[in-house]
Motif scaffolding. Structure first.
Motif, PDB file in Angstrom:
ATOM      1  N   LYS A  25       0.848  -1.192   0.000  1.00  0.00           N
ATOM      2  CA  LYS A  25       0.000   0.000   0.000  1.00  0.00           C
ATOM      3  C   LYS A  25       0.881   1.238   0.000  1.00  0.00           C
ATOM      4  CE  LYS A  25      -4.040  -0.278   0.511  1.00  0.00           C
ATOM      5  NZ  LYS A  25      -4.968  -0.401  -0.662  1.00  0.00           N
ATOM      6  N   ALA A  34     -12.682  11.984   6.744  1.00  0.00           N
ATOM      7  CA  ALA A  34     -11.863  12.299   7.922  1.00  0.00           C
ATOM      8  C   ALA A  34     -12.646  12.088   9.210  1.00  0.00           C
ATOM      9  CB  ALA A  34     -11.373  13.753   7.834  1.00  0.00           C
ATOM     10  N   CYS A  59     -12.831   8.563  10.435  1.00  0.00           N
ATOM     11  CA  CYS A  59     -11.633   8.143  11.183  1.00  0.00           C
ATOM     12  C   CYS A  59     -11.664   8.684  12.614  1.00  0.00           C
ATOM     13  CB  CYS A  59     -10.378   8.649  10.483  1.00  0.00           C
ATOM     14  SG  CYS A  59     -10.088   7.893   8.869  1.00  0.00           S
ATOM     15  N   HIS A  60     -11.946   9.962  12.746  1.00  0.00           N
ATOM     16  CA  HIS A  60     -11.952  10.581  14.082  1.00  0.00           C
ATOM     17  C   HIS A  60     -12.946   9.881  15.007  1.00  0.00           C
ATOM     18  CE1 HIS A  60     -10.346  14.804  12.640  1.00  0.00           C
ATOM     19  NE2 HIS A  60      -9.635  13.808  12.179  1.00  0.00           N
ATOM     20  N   LYS A 114      -5.503   4.473  15.440  1.00  0.00           N
ATOM     21  CA  LYS A 114      -5.560   5.621  14.549  1.00  0.00           C
ATOM     22  C   LYS A 114      -5.833   5.140  13.137  1.00  0.00           C
ATOM     23  CE  LYS A 114      -4.523   9.312  15.837  1.00  0.00           C
ATOM     24  NZ  LYS A 114      -5.539  10.283  16.391  1.00  0.00           N
ATOM     25  N   HIS A 115      -6.975   5.590  12.606  1.00  0.00           N
ATOM     26  CA  HIS A 115      -7.288   5.351  11.199  1.00  0.00           C
ATOM     27  C   HIS A 115      -6.763   6.525  10.366  1.00  0.00           C
ATOM     28  CE1 HIS A 115     -10.308   2.538  12.836  1.00  0.00           C
ATOM     29  NE2 HIS A 115     -10.421   2.029  11.632  1.00  0.00           N
ATOM     30  N   LEU A 116      -6.144   6.216   9.260  1.00  0.00           N
ATOM     31  CA  LEU A 116      -5.716   7.237   8.303  1.00  0.00           C
ATOM     32  C   LEU A 116      -6.367   6.924   6.962  1.00  0.00           C
ATOM     33  CD1 LEU A 116      -1.857   7.015   8.941  1.00  0.00           C
ATOM     34  CD2 LEU A 116      -3.523   8.338  10.241  1.00  0.00           C
ATOM     35  N   THR A 117      -7.072   7.876   6.389  1.00  0.00           N
ATOM     36  CA  THR A 117      -7.654   7.681   5.062  1.00  0.00           C
ATOM     37  C   THR A 117      -7.013   8.662   4.087  1.00  0.00           C
ATOM     38  OG1 THR A 117      -9.743   6.968   6.020  1.00  0.00           O
ATOM     39  CG2 THR A 117      -9.788   7.606   3.719  1.00  0.00           C
ATOM     40  N   VAL A 118      -6.478   8.137   3.012  1.00  0.00           N
ATOM     41  CA  VAL A 118      -5.750   8.962   2.036  1.00  0.00           C
ATOM     42  C   VAL A 118      -6.056   8.482   0.613  1.00  0.00           C
ATOM     43  CG1 VAL A 118      -3.879   9.407   3.673  1.00  0.00           C
ATOM     44  CG2 VAL A 118      -3.702   7.484   2.102  1.00  0.00           C
ATOM     45  N   ASP A 159      -7.597   4.811   0.174  1.00  0.00           N
ATOM     46  CA  ASP A 159      -6.805   3.815   0.896  1.00  0.00           C
ATOM     47  C   ASP A 159      -6.740   4.181   2.372  1.00  0.00           C
ATOM     48  OD1 ASP A 159      -6.006   2.092  -1.255  1.00  0.00           O
ATOM     49  OD2 ASP A 159      -4.703   3.694  -1.965  1.00  0.00           O
ATOM     50  N   VAL A 181      -5.074   3.025   6.430  1.00  0.00           N
ATOM     51  CA  VAL A 181      -4.220   2.235   7.326  1.00  0.00           C
ATOM     52  C   VAL A 181      -4.778   2.416   8.716  1.00  0.00           C
ATOM     53  CG1 VAL A 181      -1.903   1.966   8.295  1.00  0.00           C
ATOM     54  CG2 VAL A 181      -2.183   2.569   5.892  1.00  0.00           C
ATOM     55  N   LEU A 199      -3.558   1.956  12.571  1.00  0.00           N
ATOM     56  CA  LEU A 199      -2.425   1.715  13.467  1.00  0.00           C
ATOM     57  C   LEU A 199      -2.935   1.478  14.876  1.00  0.00           C
ATOM     58  CD1 LEU A 199      -0.665   4.846  12.103  1.00  0.00           C
ATOM     59  CD2 LEU A 199       0.478   2.634  12.034  1.00  0.00           C
ATOM     60  N   VAL A 216      -2.958  13.901   8.107  1.00  0.00           N
ATOM     61  CA  VAL A 216      -4.120  13.518   7.297  1.00  0.00           C
ATOM     62  C   VAL A 216      -5.423  13.774   8.071  1.00  0.00           C
ATOM     63  CG1 VAL A 216      -2.785  11.727   6.098  1.00  0.00           C
ATOM     64  CG2 VAL A 216      -4.120  11.134   8.123  1.00  0.00           C
ATOM     65  N   ASN A 217      -6.541  13.432   7.445  1.00  0.00           N
ATOM     66  CA  ASN A 217      -7.853  13.489   8.127  1.00  0.00           C
ATOM     67  C   ASN A 217      -8.190  14.877   8.658  1.00  0.00           C
ATOM     68  OD1 ASN A 217      -7.819  10.711   7.768  1.00  0.00           O
ATOM     69  ND2 ASN A 217      -7.509  10.216   9.917  1.00  0.00           N
ATOM     70  N   GLU A 218      -7.937  15.898   7.872  1.00  0.00           N
ATOM     71  CA  GLU A 218      -8.188  17.251   8.346  1.00  0.00           C
ATOM     72  C   GLU A 218      -9.681  17.588   8.309  1.00  0.00           C
ATOM     73  OE1 GLU A 218      -6.345  15.985   5.666  1.00  0.00           O
ATOM     74  OE2 GLU A 218      -6.120  17.928   4.682  1.00  0.00           O
ATOM     75  N   VAL A 219     -10.141  18.210   9.371  1.00  0.00           N
ATOM     76  CA  VAL A 219     -11.508  18.733   9.448  1.00  0.00           C
ATOM     77  C   VAL A 219     -11.398  20.191   9.874  1.00  0.00           C
ATOM     78  CG1 VAL A 219     -13.686  18.604  10.706  1.00  0.00           C
ATOM     79  CG2 VAL A 219     -12.566  16.504   9.973  1.00  0.00           C
ATOM     80  N   ASP A 224      -5.136  14.236  12.030  1.00  0.00           N
ATOM     81  CA  ASP A 224      -4.390  13.130  12.638  1.00  0.00           C
ATOM     82  C   ASP A 224      -2.997  13.072  12.031  1.00  0.00           C
ATOM     83  OD1 ASP A 224      -6.381  12.042  14.412  1.00  0.00           O
ATOM     84  OD2 ASP A 224      -7.429  11.305  12.643  1.00  0.00           O
ATOM     85  N   ARG A 246      -3.271  13.383  17.371  1.00  0.00           N
ATOM     86  CA  ARG A 246      -4.143  14.376  16.738  1.00  0.00           C
ATOM     87  C   ARG A 246      -3.627  15.775  17.024  1.00  0.00           C
ATOM     88  NH1 ARG A 246     -10.113  12.978  17.509  1.00  0.00           N
ATOM     89  NH2 ARG A 246      -9.335  11.326  16.127  1.00  0.00           N
ATOM     90  N   LEU A 297      -1.420   9.392  20.900  1.00  0.00           N
ATOM     91  CA  LEU A 297      -2.093   8.140  21.216  1.00  0.00           C
ATOM     92  C   LEU A 297      -1.184   7.367  22.165  1.00  0.00           C
ATOM     93  CD1 LEU A 297      -4.602   6.548  20.038  1.00  0.00           C
ATOM     94  CD2 LEU A 297      -2.977   5.476  18.480  1.00  0.00           C
TER      95      LEU A 297
END
Lengths: 139, 139, 139
Positions: free
Chosen positions: A72, B19, B22-23, B72-76, B95, B97, B99, C76-79, C95, C113, C135
């Motif tokens: 990935k 986002a 994930c949060h 922690k979810h990361l979406t990219v 995609d 990940v 963690l 990533v995951n910006e709001v 995050d 975060r 975390l």
């Protein structure tokens, strides 16, 4: 030069090309991957480089095609700036991580930065130059 | 279909929903998480699936609620395209990940791709369908 | 408040500031890093905090300057949401993961975060307040 000088629609389109690069690389869609580049693009990774579609295709097939190397790619932290004032070239810097399985565990195998030049060809933003700088372990 | 056909404001709004997913997942805010979906949404993860808000809530509570599973979810790498021509449906591929801590170390536990259908409901983009495809170790 | 209330151009500009923070941090460009903050910014990391450019510079030099601590920050995951109604302040939650080498292997060392307040100063979005919540491993 400020970020704002690259139009929002162009930033989104380039962002999506960066994303498609990851998808196609991980899906082993190498023809689709090469289609994201211009016909005479230059790709540099460490001391290896490929120039033009045929070399790019061979390079990706050679370095990516083994199933155990699939994983990935994540591309984040994109910064854009215009390259010249014609509006059809953009320089982008972004960070990436490549995760893959090693001994049954998912691990971050490579991290680094992409330095790209994007060119608008027939209304689409394609990669004309990609230089991959990987993060190295400290001695 | 080209990426540009999804409006910029819609792309941003959908990005923010990705986002927030994930949060809220990582914060164990499962009611808030379900509120990101349509009332009759379908969520599929491997051979398990949930249909509608009540099943979704039960699914997330069941699979996510143990503290040792938080992380922690990361979406990219999001790519969008219109789903039909009515302007209120978008297909997204991204995609991710996840963690988490294992034996005191932060590790990438899962990586994969989300295939989503977003639907605009009362001015908000909600997830109508999410299929989670995880990256598997090679035998 | 809805996400849409922060203008698209502002969201992009803030996104790029988040990206530059990562680049400059990883490149050990600490003067450039501090330039992303307002002159009287407050940075909080756990029980440590820095207030104003001079303290920020000392903080980053102290905590980031050793080569073995360098690595790759991913945000990533910006709001985003407006902070007040004057249009020059935005609250952002995002995050992050920080990867670095440990014993020759690339590992995710920290995830967490960022809770930020951005302020527009002379046309540029700068960080006025950053609180870093990491975390933690579960006992």
């Amino acid at each position: 030069m400020t970020a704002g000088e690259v139009g929002l629609a162009d930033q989104f389109a380039i962002h999506m090309t960066l994303a498609r690069y990851c998808h196609r690389c991980d899906d082993a869609d190498f023809e689709g991957l090469v289609a994201l580049f211009t016909a005479d693009a230059v790709f540099t990774y460490g001391n290896r480089s490929a120039h033009g579609s045929a070399e790019l295709l061979a390079f990706f097939r050679d370095t990516q095609s083994r199933p155990e190397q699939r994983g990935k790619h994540l591309t984040v932290n994109e910064v854009y700036e215009p390259d010249g004032d014609r509006g059809d070239r953009v320089l982008a810097a972004s960070d990436f991580v490549f995760l893959r399985f090693a001994s049954g565990r998912l691990v971050p195998a490579i991290a680094g930065r992409y330095h790209d030049q994007f060119v608008r060809v027939d209304g689409e933003w394609r990669i004309a130059r990609r230089e991959v700088l990987t993060l190295e372990a400290f001695g």
